[in-house]
Design a protein around this motif. Structure first.
Motif, mmCIF file in Angstrom:
data_model
loop_
_atom_site.group_PDB
_atom_site.id
_atom_site.type_symbol
_atom_site.label_atom_id
_atom_site.label_comp_id
_atom_site.label_asym_id
_atom_site.label_seq_id
_atom_site.Cartn_x
_atom_site.Cartn_y
_atom_site.Cartn_z
ATOM 1 N N GLN A 203 11.334 30.094 31.249
ATOM 2 C CA GLN A 203 13.023 30.258 31.527
ATOM 3 C C GLN A 203 13.338 29.973 33.370
ATOM 4 O O GLN A 203 14.116 30.325 33.642
ATOM 5 N N LYS A 204 11.823 30.354 34.413
ATOM 6 C CA LYS A 204 11.926 29.664 35.011
ATOM 7 C C LYS A 204 13.025 28.026 35.483
ATOM 8 O O LYS A 204 12.728 27.012 35.278
ATOM 9 N N VAL A 205 14.196 27.875 36.091
ATOM 10 C CA VAL A 205 14.491 26.675 36.573
ATOM 11 C C VAL A 205 13.953 25.653 37.376
ATOM 12 O O VAL A 205 13.219 26.159 38.083
ATOM 13 N N LEU A 206 13.763 24.453 36.775
ATOM 14 C CA LEU A 206 13.234 23.332 36.910
ATOM 15 C C LEU A 206 13.067 22.325 36.982
ATOM 16 O O LEU A 206 13.864 21.789 36.447
ATOM 17 N N PRO A 207 13.294 21.613 38.453
ATOM 18 C CA PRO A 207 14.186 21.039 38.633
ATOM 19 C C PRO A 207 13.369 18.990 37.958
ATOM 20 O O PRO A 207 11.885 18.838 38.007
ATOM 21 N N PRO A 208 14.063 18.116 37.103
ATOM 22 C CA PRO A 208 13.344 17.472 36.663
ATOM 23 C C PRO A 208 13.688 16.179 38.002
ATOM 24 O O PRO A 208 14.383 15.667 38.530
ATOM 25 N N GLY A 209 12.066 15.619 37.288
ATOM 26 C CA GLY A 209 11.312 14.240 38.398
ATOM 27 C C GLY A 209 10.647 14.704 38.936
ATOM 28 O O GLY A 209 9.329 15.337 38.201
ATOM 29 N N VAL A 210 10.175 13.840 39.110
ATOM 30 C CA VAL A 210 8.942 13.166 40.558
ATOM 31 C C VAL A 210 9.319 13.851 42.106
ATOM 32 O O VAL A 210 10.722 13.189 42.719
ATOM 33 N N PHE A 211 8.800 15.263 42.231
ATOM 34 C CA PHE A 211 8.790 15.247 43.949
ATOM 35 C C PHE A 211 8.143 15.452 45.361
ATOM 36 O O PHE A 211 6.812 15.085 44.458
ATOM 37 N N ALA A 212 7.917 14.995 46.183
ATOM 38 C CA ALA A 212 6.782 15.051 47.165
ATOM 39 C C ALA A 212 6.886 16.704 47.458
ATOM 40 O O ALA A 212 8.036 17.245 47.916
#
Length: 294
Positions: A203-212
């Motif tokens: 349930q932890k909100v995680l941003p989708p995509g590729v990140f530095a």
């Protein structure tokens, strides 16, 4: 000091700030600094009365920005001395507004701080005005940035779109997540970019995509590239958080890794082949190195 029951909280008058405080964002900080200032003036401690999990996580099934460990660390960093984190469950959700007022009386609240949108009790039947039955109430207007109130729901929406830099402006710091490194299929190694797979609360909100990102733990502090998604090129279906640490060599299994999301490099997408994926990862690593000035 952290408590889960009203009866365990030390006796004596105190300023009490009430709310979910999910994310401990700039709006929360605005309220808490005022509460801290009054507590200091009155020479009493500030108690934050919060809920675990945050109310909307339980009642609506939404994701959370901070688990209890993260929230406690953030509150302590602001100077909060006492934290009461009551378990928010079916029993607590059925409590009437009067029972909540009894909690505040038992806590010996001499001042009560809440945001203007605060409601309490079954069916959200209690309003900030009702709190005045216990002690003087400071209703703090919501802080606005960019023409909109700073709220956990707004930050959650930004993160779910991968907008970590915009979320950072509202949080007052980069968004973070942590998890323990678990075994994977070692596909990253085959692609020449080994990754650590982090087990994160579902349930932890995680941003989708590729990140530095920046990663830290007992192993030290490293820059890196993280991917949040289902790995469509590999036929995945479950959300995963993987991170490649720049310049790191060694094993991390069983280690706790703390990540901060600094810049979105791209969205996750499906590639026609592993070679195409490998080439894109090389570009991602180069973009992260450029971002960090490495």
């Amino acid at each position: 000091m952290l408590f889960s029951e009203v009866a365990d909280v030390p006796k004596g008058p105190k300023v009490v700030a009430v709310g979910s405080f999910d994310g401990v964002h700039l709006g929360h900080q605005h309220l808490l600094r005022q509460a801290l200032a009054e507590a200091k003036a009155l020479r009493v401690p500030l108690l934050v009365y919060t809920f675990d999990p945050p109310t909307k996580v339980f009642t609506r099934g939404e994701g959370f920005l901070m688990d209890l460990t993260e929230k406690v660390e953030a509150l302590k960093a602001l100077g909060v001395e006492l934290i009461l984190a009551v378990p928010f469950n079916e029993t607590f959700a059925r409590r009437g507004a009067g029972e909540f007022l009894e909690d505040l009386r038992a806590l010996q609240a001499s001042r009560i701080y809440v945001g203007e949108d605060f409601r309490f009790g079954q069916g959200r039947g209690g309003s900030p005005e009702d709190l005045a039955q216990v002690a003087p109430v400071r209703v703090v207007p919501l802080l606005s940035l960019g023409g909109e109130p700073v709220k956990s729901s707004r930050i959650r929406a930004l993160l779910l779109e991968g907008k970590v830099e915009e979320a950072r402006h509202l949080l007052g710091q980069p968004y973070g997540a942590y998890g323990v490194v678990v075994g994977g299929e070692k596909v990253g190694r085959k692609l020449s970019f080994p990754t650590a797979n982090l087990a994160v609360h579902p349930q932890k909100v995680l941003p989708p995509g590729v990140f530095a990102v920046e990663a830290s733990g007992a192993f030290g502090r490293y820059k890196g590239v993280a991917n949040v998604g289902t790995r469509p090129t590999l036929g995945g279906s479950e959300r995963r958080l993987e991170v490649h640490l720049l310049g790191f060599a060694g094993e991390l299994y069983g280690e706790e890794v703390h990540l901060t999301f600094l810049k979105r490099l791209r969205e996750e997408r499906r590639f026609p082949s592993l070679e195409a994926l490998k080439a894109q990862i090389a570009e991602d690593v180069a973009a992260a190195r450029a971002y960090f000035g490495l």
